[in-house]
Design a protein around this motif. Structure first.
Motif, mmCIF file in Angstrom:
data_model
loop_
_atom_site.group_PDB
_atom_site.id
_atom_site.type_symbol
_atom_site.label_atom_id
_atom_site.label_comp_id
_atom_site.label_asym_id
_atom_site.label_seq_id
_atom_site.Cartn_x
_atom_site.Cartn_y
_atom_site.Cartn_z
ATOM 1 N N MET A 1 0.849 -1.172 0.000
ATOM 2 C CA MET A 1 0.000 0.000 0.000
ATOM 3 C C MET A 1 0.897 1.237 0.000
ATOM 4 N N ALA A 2 0.559 2.206 -0.853
ATOM 5 C CA ALA A 2 1.323 3.450 -0.935
ATOM 6 C C ALA A 2 0.524 4.576 -0.292
ATOM 7 N N ILE A 3 1.228 5.474 0.395
ATOM 8 C CA ILE A 3 0.597 6.627 1.037
ATOM 9 C C ILE A 3 1.339 7.878 0.597
ATOM 10 N N VAL A 100 -5.737 29.140 8.771
ATOM 11 C CA VAL A 100 -4.825 29.776 9.734
ATOM 12 C C VAL A 100 -4.635 31.214 9.243
ATOM 13 N N GLY A 101 -5.301 32.146 9.906
ATOM 14 C CA GLY A 101 -5.256 33.529 9.459
ATOM 15 C C GLY A 101 -5.864 33.661 8.077
ATOM 16 N N SER A 102 -5.123 34.281 7.159
ATOM 17 C CA SER A 102 -5.644 34.459 5.797
ATOM 18 C C SER A 102 -5.234 33.314 4.866
ATOM 19 N N PHE A 103 -4.649 32.268 5.420
ATOM 20 C CA PHE A 103 -4.213 31.121 4.618
ATOM 21 C C PHE A 103 -5.029 29.875 4.952
ATOM 22 N N THR A 104 -5.127 29.010 3.960
ATOM 23 C CA THR A 104 -5.683 27.677 4.166
ATOM 24 C C THR A 104 -4.578 26.677 3.861
ATOM 25 N N PHE A 105 -4.441 25.694 4.744
ATOM 26 C CA PHE A 105 -3.535 24.584 4.499
ATOM 27 C C PHE A 105 -4.385 23.424 4.000
ATOM 28 N N MET A 106 -4.239 23.125 2.723
ATOM 29 C CA MET A 106 -4.968 22.031 2.093
ATOM 30 C C MET A 106 -4.083 20.796 2.188
ATOM 31 N N GLU A 107 -4.572 19.786 2.881
ATOM 32 C CA GLU A 107 -3.788 18.570 3.103
ATOM 33 C C GLU A 107 -4.441 17.394 2.398
ATOM 34 N N ASP A 108 -3.617 16.640 1.703
ATOM 35 C CA ASP A 108 -4.054 15.425 1.023
ATOM 36 C C ASP A 108 -3.385 14.229 1.672
ATOM 37 N N GLU A 109 -4.177 13.190 1.881
ATOM 38 C CA GLU A 109 -3.629 11.881 2.232
ATOM 39 C C GLU A 109 -4.241 10.920 1.219
ATOM 40 N N PHE A 110 -3.415 10.487 0.291
ATOM 41 C CA PHE A 110 -3.855 9.634 -0.812
ATOM 42 C C PHE A 110 -3.261 8.247 -0.598
ATOM 43 N N ILE A 111 -4.121 7.281 -0.358
ATOM 44 C CA ILE A 111 -3.690 5.904 -0.097
ATOM 45 C C ILE A 111 -4.210 5.025 -1.233
ATOM 46 N N PHE A 112 -3.325 4.221 -1.788
ATOM 47 C CA PHE A 112 -3.773 3.333 -2.859
ATOM 48 C C PHE A 112 -2.993 2.021 -2.830
ATOM 49 N N LYS A 113 -3.615 1.062 -3.442
ATOM 50 C CA LYS A 113 -3.003 -0.266 -3.542
ATOM 51 C C LYS A 113 -3.358 -0.816 -4.918
ATOM 52 N N SER A 114 -2.337 -1.204 -5.651
ATOM 53 C CA SER A 114 -2.560 -1.802 -6.967
ATOM 54 C C SER A 114 -2.942 -3.271 -6.822
ATOM 55 N N PRO A 115 -3.655 -3.781 -7.817
ATOM 56 C CA PRO A 115 -3.947 -5.223 -7.789
ATOM 57 C C PRO A 115 -2.688 -6.035 -8.113
ATOM 58 N N LEU A 122 5.379 -3.921 -6.470
ATOM 59 C CA LEU A 122 6.568 -3.526 -7.220
ATOM 60 C C LEU A 122 6.256 -2.362 -8.159
ATOM 61 N N ILE A 123 5.128 -2.435 -8.851
ATOM 62 C CA ILE A 123 4.698 -1.358 -9.754
ATOM 63 C C ILE A 123 4.513 -0.063 -8.968
ATOM 64 N N ASP A 124 3.849 -0.158 -7.807
ATOM 65 C CA ASP A 124 3.649 1.024 -6.957
ATOM 66 C C ASP A 124 4.995 1.646 -6.596
ATOM 67 N N TRP A 125 5.921 0.821 -6.163
ATOM 68 C CA TRP A 125 7.224 1.285 -5.698
ATOM 69 C C TRP A 125 8.071 1.843 -6.843
ATOM 70 N N LEU A 126 8.065 1.152 -7.999
ATOM 71 C CA LEU A 126 8.928 1.551 -9.112
ATOM 72 C C LEU A 126 8.507 2.870 -9.745
ATOM 73 N N PHE A 127 7.194 3.062 -9.970
ATOM 74 C CA PHE A 127 6.814 4.293 -10.664
ATOM 75 C C PHE A 127 5.428 4.834 -10.351
ATOM 76 N N LEU A 128 4.487 4.038 -9.893
ATOM 77 C CA LEU A 128 3.117 4.534 -9.751
ATOM 78 C C LEU A 128 2.979 5.567 -8.632
ATOM 79 N N GLU A 129 3.693 5.388 -7.536
ATOM 80 C CA GLU A 129 3.618 6.363 -6.443
ATOM 81 C C GLU A 129 4.107 7.737 -6.920
ATOM 82 N N LYS A 130 5.207 7.781 -7.654
ATOM 83 C CA LYS A 130 5.729 9.043 -8.173
ATOM 84 C C LYS A 130 4.749 9.645 -9.184
ATOM 85 N N TYR A 131 4.187 8.833 -10.027
ATOM 86 C CA TYR A 131 3.222 9.293 -11.028
ATOM 87 C C TYR A 131 2.002 9.916 -10.353
ATOM 88 N N MET A 132 1.477 9.246 -9.334
ATOM 89 C CA MET A 132 0.293 9.750 -8.628
ATOM 90 C C MET A 132 0.623 11.035 -7.860
#
Length: 153
Positions: A1-3, A100-115, A122-132
């Motif tokens: 699983m990639a986060i 926070v004041g006049s700013f917004t901190f937009m936070e993403d937590e994107f979790i995925f798992k390839s079939p 291996l696909i996630d580790w080699l390139f899919l995490e960077k691509y996403m």
């Protein structure tokens, strides 16, 4: 699983950032390079709790469809979209907004798992995490520009 965790600082109110983040139309704009379009479900406007959309896009030379549903939603604070059908075995995207004041901190937590078990890992580790990560950064850049432009206007 990639986060993947990202934080984007935006000089705009949380409500503006929240709505832009759930805009189908802005999402299509931000993913123009993949020819992404909404083909079923909620296909324009703002997506909300229990709404779903089927996206069609070109990735890695393939035309892929993915259906997501908004599973949790608290106006201006956060929402979660999760895969119902598509190329991932599992996908969950938490979008959070903190003013926070006049700013917004937009936070993403994107979790995925390839079939495909170990091959998918291996696909996630080699390139899919960077691509996403690159896709999310590109999307966040568009949201930031749109939000800050609205505040200036």
């Amino acid at each position: 699983m990639a986060i993947i965790k990202l934080t984007t600082k935006i000089k705009a109110p949380a409500a503006v950032c929240f709505d832009l983040s759930r805009s189908i139309d802005l999402h299509v704009n931000s993913m123009e390079h993949t020819h992404e379009k909404a083909i079923a479900g909620k296909t324009s406007g703002l997506i909300g709790l229990n709404d779903w959309v089927t996206w069609q896009a070109n990735h890695f030379g393939l035309k892929l469809n993915m259906t997501i549903r908004i599973s949790e939603f608290a106006a201006n604070d956060y929402f979660i979209d999760e895969i119902e059908k598509g190329p991932f075995k599992m996908m969950r995207h938490l979008h959070q907004f903190k003013q926070v004041g006049s700013f917004t901190f937009m936070e993403d937590e994107f979790i995925f798992k390839s079939p495909f078990g170990y091959l998918g890992k291996l696909i996630d580790w080699l390139f899919l995490e960077k691509y996403m990560r690159t896709l999310l950064l590109k999307r966040n850049k568009v949201i930031k520009a749109a939000a800050e432009q609205l505040v200036i206007a």
